[in-house]
Scaffold this motif. Structure first.
Motif, PDB file in Angstrom:
ATOM      1  N   ILE A 261       0.930  -1.121   0.056  1.00 27.41           N
ATOM      2  CA  ILE A 261      -0.033  -0.011   0.128  1.00 27.41           C
ATOM      3  C   ILE A 261       0.970   1.052   0.099  1.00 27.41           C
ATOM      4  N   VAL A 262       0.940   2.147  -1.107  1.00 27.88           N
ATOM      5  CA  VAL A 262       1.834   3.308  -1.235  1.00 27.88           C
ATOM      6  C   VAL A 262       0.923   4.463  -1.483  1.00 27.88           C
TER       7      VAL A 262
ATOM      8  N   LYS B 116      -3.594   5.689   3.913  1.00 26.36           N
ATOM      9  CA  LYS B 116      -2.887   4.628   3.624  1.00 26.36           C
ATOM     10  C   LYS B 116      -2.824   3.484   4.967  1.00 26.36           C
ATOM     11  N   SER B 117      -2.818   4.062   5.957  1.00 27.06           N
ATOM     12  CA  SER B 117      -2.598   3.619   7.466  1.00 27.06           C
ATOM     13  C   SER B 117      -4.028   3.266   7.810  1.00 27.06           C
TER      14      SER B 117
ATOM     15  N   GLU C 212      -1.844   1.695  -5.038  1.00 28.64           N
ATOM     16  CA  GLU C 212      -1.614   3.191  -4.991  1.00 28.64           C
ATOM     17  C   GLU C 212      -2.668   3.961  -4.290  1.00 28.64           C
ATOM     18  N   VAL C 213      -2.745   4.395  -3.002  1.00 33.88           N
ATOM     19  CA  VAL C 213      -3.786   5.136  -2.677  1.00 33.88           C
ATOM     20  C   VAL C 213      -3.952   6.698  -2.682  1.00 33.88           C
ATOM     21  N   VAL C 214      -4.844   7.161  -3.499  1.00 32.39           N
ATOM     22  CA  VAL C 214      -4.917   8.660  -3.784  1.00 32.39           C
ATOM     23  C   VAL C 214      -6.151   9.281  -3.290  1.00 32.39           C
TER      24      VAL C 214
ATOM     25  N   ASP D  41     -14.005   4.202   0.854  1.00 32.16           N
ATOM     26  CA  ASP D  41     -13.956   5.276   1.959  1.00 32.16           C
ATOM     27  C   ASP D  41     -13.251   4.499   3.126  1.00 32.16           C
ATOM     28  N   ALA D  42     -11.922   4.757   3.322  1.00 31.55           N
ATOM     29  CA  ALA D  42     -11.164   4.007   4.254  1.00 31.55           C
ATOM     30  C   ALA D  42     -11.481   4.430   5.654  1.00 31.55           C
ATOM     31  N   GLY D  43     -12.095   5.775   5.939  1.00 35.86           N
ATOM     32  CA  GLY D  43     -12.233   6.108   7.038  1.00 35.86           C
ATOM     33  C   GLY D  43     -13.754   5.259   7.809  1.00 35.86           C
TER      34      GLY D  43
END
Length: 366
Positions: free
Chosen positions: A7-8, A15-16, A102-104, A241-243
């Motif tokens: 995960i970059v 990312k985290s 690749e997280v954007v 939605d990572a959150g």
């Protein structure tokens, strides 16, 4: 088979947070650059509803899913290929994974700083990809210098490799990823041994935020520009939605469904991400099932019976005799292996058999 996904992305794009949601592990996710110094690794189950069904049919004591290893790699910044930030260490970590996600960031939020001062998804991609390309260009240049002498002496393999490296060097200098350049069967082995960063498969993960100004929802010009890039390069992406995924990570499944209704995100972004990684790498699952366990095994699409057997044990490939095979659909339709056999749906397959996704297999080895 082992599968690792890195995960970059730039610092502070989620990312985290995404990693935490994926693995249910707590790693630092504070709002400042370089909070992740060493890569965190988490093993994640590949979601597959077929496992529970097979387990019920077989009365299995346990279920063992296929797995993907995710590696949370600290944020890349401009100049990473020259050692800026913690560039050299980060690039070395990326080199070790099979694939890059690749997280954007695609949302505006005044409370979350952006390392470049403004949110511009395409610019973020260009910064990250350029650093990877520059690192690869240096690798190619060093190798070209080493092989040039042998090529001048007329070594046929060296000539093939040198010519491939020259084309690749020009391609990288144009800012293009190595994976977008075609190589013939003679050239490819030489290129593979370089372990280039941009020869890996890429999957873009566009991170939005509930309640914020999301570019995709508002058809923002930055989103239009991003979609043009995706179409032009033939890239693959998912929106997540990572959150929200992080908030839901510790809830029971029924609670997750209820919260997803509230957030209007009924599909699991985490499940979509894992499946997308599987798809991008050309992987699939077959199953073994019995009273002891129901097990999903990961193989590449197009694997033969012996190659698939090696996922269980390397000896299965050399000692393979034949396999008893039934499709998942047929086994479920008839309810047991015995009835599937009676109906002629349990087949005996030899060494040339190409395993299909969802096959339920029992191997015969000598």
């Amino acid at each position: 088979m082992s599968l690792s996904v890195g995960i970059v992305g730039l610092p502070n794009v989620g990312k985290s947070t995404l990693f935490n949601a994926l693995t249910k592990n707590s790693v630092p996710a504070e709002n400042y650059p370089f909070c992740t110094i060493d890569p965190s690794v988490g093993v994640v189950a590949v979601p597959d509803h077929r496992l529970a069904t097979l387990s019920a049919i077989s009365g299995s004591q346990k279920i063992i899913p296929a797995i993907v290893e995710f590696v949370d790699i600290a944020g890349i910044v401009k100049g990473a290929s020259e050692g800026e930030g913690l560039g050299n260490k980060f690039l070395a970590n990326i080199r070790e994974v099979d694939m890059i996600t690749e997280v954007v960031r695609i949302f505006e939020d005044e409370d979350i700083i952006h390392v470049n001062g403004a949110v511009d998804p395409l610019s973020d991609i260009e910064v990250i990809n350029l650093e990877l390309v520059l690192a690869d260009a240096e690798t190619v240049s060093k190798r070209h210098g080493n092989v040039e002498r042998d090529a001048k002496r007329g070594d046929k393999n060296a000539v093939i490799e040198r010519d491939a490296l020259m084309r690749l060097s020009q391609h990288l200098e144009a800012g293009k990823l190595a994976c977008t350049l075609e190589f013939n069967d003679l050239e490819l082995p030489f290129i593979k041994q370089l372990h280039l960063l941009t020869m890996k498969q890429f999957l873009y993960v566009f991170n939005k935020k509930n309640g914020s100004f999301n570019f995709d929802e508002n058809n923002d010009s930055r989103w239009i520009e991003l979609m043009d890039f995706i179409e032009t390069t033939g890239s693959e992406y998912i929106i997540i939605d990572a959150g929200i995924e992080h908030e839901l990570k510790d809830l029971e499944e029924e609670e997750k469904v209820e919260f997803r209704r509230e957030y209007a995100t009924l599909d699991s972004g985490i499940d979509s991400l894992i499946r997308a990684c599987y798809h991008r790498l050309g992987l699939m699952s077959y199953f073994t099932t019995g009273e002891k366990e129901t097990h999903a095994w990961t193989v590449r699409q197009g694997a033969t019976g012996p190659e698939a057997g090696s996922a269980i044990h390397t000896d299965f490939q050399t000692r393979y005799i034949r396999a008893q095979v039934v499709s998942f659909e047929d086994l479920v339709s008839y309810g047991s292996l015995a009835i599937a056999r009676e109906k002629g749906k349990l087949r005996t397959e030899g060494k040339e058999y190409i395993v299909q996704d969802g096959d339920v297999i029992e191997f015969m080895v000598g």
